[in-house]
Design an enzyme around this catalytic site. Sequence first.
Site, PDB file in Angstrom:
ATOM      1  N   ASN A 181      -0.698   9.122  -3.181  1.00  0.00           N
ATOM      2  CA  ASN A 181      -0.002   7.825  -3.215  1.00  0.00           C
ATOM      3  C   ASN A 181      -0.138   7.195  -1.831  1.00  0.00           C
ATOM      4  OD1 ASN A 181       1.770   5.692  -3.391  1.00  0.00           O
ATOM      5  ND2 ASN A 181       3.624   6.961  -3.520  1.00  0.00           N
ATOM      6  N   TRP A 182      -1.035   6.221  -1.746  1.00  0.00           N
ATOM      7  CA  TRP A 182      -1.323   5.632  -0.422  1.00  0.00           C
ATOM      8  C   TRP A 182      -0.228   4.676   0.042  1.00  0.00           C
ATOM      9  CZ3 TRP A 182      -7.219   3.996  -1.015  1.00  0.00           C
ATOM     10  CH2 TRP A 182      -7.976   5.154  -1.229  1.00  0.00           C
ATOM     11  N   LYS A 183       0.654   4.312  -0.854  1.00  0.00           N
ATOM     12  CA  LYS A 183       1.737   3.349  -0.535  1.00  0.00           C
ATOM     13  C   LYS A 183       1.125   2.070   0.048  1.00  0.00           C
ATOM     14  CE  LYS A 183       4.857   7.192  -0.178  1.00  0.00           C
ATOM     15  NZ  LYS A 183       6.087   7.742   0.319  1.00  0.00           N
ATOM     16  N   HIS A 199       8.944   5.033  -8.747  1.00  0.00           N
ATOM     17  CA  HIS A 199       8.947   5.711  -7.443  1.00  0.00           C
ATOM     18  C   HIS A 199      10.252   5.374  -6.717  1.00  0.00           C
ATOM     19  CE1 HIS A 199       8.005   6.766  -3.335  1.00  0.00           C
ATOM     20  NE2 HIS A 199       7.066   7.555  -3.831  1.00  0.00           N
ATOM     21  N   GLU A 232      10.925   4.573  -3.817  1.00  0.00           N
ATOM     22  CA  GLU A 232      10.892   3.398  -2.931  1.00  0.00           C
ATOM     23  C   GLU A 232      11.006   2.111  -3.740  1.00  0.00           C
ATOM     24  OE1 GLU A 232       7.331   4.566  -0.834  1.00  0.00           O
ATOM     25  OE2 GLU A 232       8.449   6.201   0.089  1.00  0.00           O
ATOM     26  N   GLU A 267      10.488  14.098  -7.112  1.00  0.00           N
ATOM     27  CA  GLU A 267      10.407  13.804  -5.687  1.00  0.00           C
ATOM     28  C   GLU A 267      11.814  13.623  -5.124  1.00  0.00           C
ATOM     29  OE1 GLU A 267       6.378  11.901  -4.543  1.00  0.00           O
ATOM     30  OE2 GLU A 267       7.676  10.332  -5.311  1.00  0.00           O
ATOM     31  N   GLY A 317       8.598  11.557   3.036  1.00  0.00           N
ATOM     32  CA  GLY A 317       8.242  10.985   4.330  1.00  0.00           C
ATOM     33  C   GLY A 317       9.099  11.497   5.469  1.00  0.00           C
ATOM     34  N   SER A 322       6.696  15.166   1.261  1.00  0.00           N
ATOM     35  CA  SER A 322       6.182  15.813   2.471  1.00  0.00           C
ATOM     36  C   SER A 322       5.248  17.002   2.189  1.00  0.00           C
ATOM     37  CB  SER A 322       7.330  16.256   3.381  1.00  0.00           C
ATOM     38  OG  SER A 322       8.063  15.118   3.815  1.00  0.00           O
ATOM     39  N   GLY A 331       2.093  11.669  -0.387  1.00  0.00           N
ATOM     40  CA  GLY A 331       2.113  10.381   0.294  1.00  0.00           C
ATOM     41  C   GLY A 331       1.340  10.458   1.594  1.00  0.00           C
ATOM     42  N   GLY A 332       2.067  10.625   2.689  1.00  0.00           N
ATOM     43  CA  GLY A 332       1.472  10.613   4.035  1.00  0.00           C
ATOM     44  C   GLY A 332       0.196  11.433   4.162  1.00  0.00           C
TER      45      GLY A 332
HETATM   46  P1  PGA Z   1       5.313  11.901   1.327  1.00  0.00           P
HETATM   47  O1  PGA Z   1       5.445  10.874   0.086  1.00  0.00           O
HETATM   48  O2  PGA Z   1       4.294  12.934   0.910  1.00  0.00           O
HETATM   49  O3  PGA Z   1       4.842  11.051   2.474  1.00  0.00           O
HETATM   50  O4  PGA Z   1       6.645  12.493   1.535  1.00  0.00           O
HETATM   51  C1  PGA Z   1       5.453  11.321  -1.238  1.00  0.00           C
HETATM   52  C2  PGA Z   1       5.680  10.135  -2.166  1.00  0.00           C
HETATM   53  O5  PGA Z   1       6.525   9.295  -1.860  1.00  0.00           O
HETATM   54  O6  PGA Z   1       5.028  10.016  -3.224  1.00  0.00           O
END
Ligand code: PGA
Length: 264
Positions: free
Chosen positions: A12-14, A102, A104, A174, A180, A219, A240-241
């Site tokens: 997930n590149w956000k 998600h 966010e 999640e 993050g 994470s 994500g990251g």
């Molecule tokens: P993260 O994000 O790996 O940076 O914690 C995961 C996500 O939000 O899908």
Amino acid sequence: MTEPRRPLMAGNWKMNVNHFEAIALVQKLAFALSDKDLEAVDVLVLPPFTDLRSVQTLIDGDRYRIAYGAQDISVHESGAYTGEISGSMLAKLGCSYVLAGHSERREHHAEVDEIVAAKVRSAQRHSMIPILCVGERLEIRREARHVEYVLGQVEAALGDLSTEALSAIVFAYEPVWAIGTGEVATPEDAQEVCGAIRGLVSQRSESAGESVRILYGGSVKMSSVAGIMAQPDIDGCLVGGASLDPDEFIGIVRYRLLAQADQV
Ligand code: PGA
């Protein structure tokens, strides 16, 4: 004998990576991942909308075995919804997966359970696989209400979906406090909730319970993936990251090798 579930590693590149950078990132993944890697694990990237056409052209043109999808989808089919992207637009771009709910989006865009449920259906109307994201905030975990809370989110999103539609969902657990933050849930914490999600799906349909894939996200890194993937009800990760760093993401896709190295 039921078929074993195929692991899925999703990046997930956000809101990172423009369309030029997207081409470079996908190329790096495609060059580094061998046929053997891609036979063992489904690899998926979820770029921002503005990258999708470039990613599609590259993946289709060079026949890479990497799937791609979107981070969000409109609940509407078309019309006066400024800024929204419809399911038919995403399907036309060859997206095979779409994130729904998600944390966010839930937090910054007021996506309540009803909207998330509508997004799951919107994806399925266009033959894309929704990745239904659920997870509790820290205070809920502190009150030890996390399992009940997450199952409530799942129930609300599933509603009265048919068994067939239920089988065509990927779930992603999640925990919000782990996204993050560098704070990874322990493999046992992740298993507890993923196992409960599978239990809920099994109550509706035993076969769906056996076949649906449940991801963990929050994470995830090369250093933590093997322990998470060793859990019986976890079939992949939503990353994500670490998905922005090709070496790290490739390492995550190759978690089996890391697990073997740990045993030596
Ligand atoms: P993260 O994000 O790996 O940076 O914690 C995961 C996500 O939000 O899908």
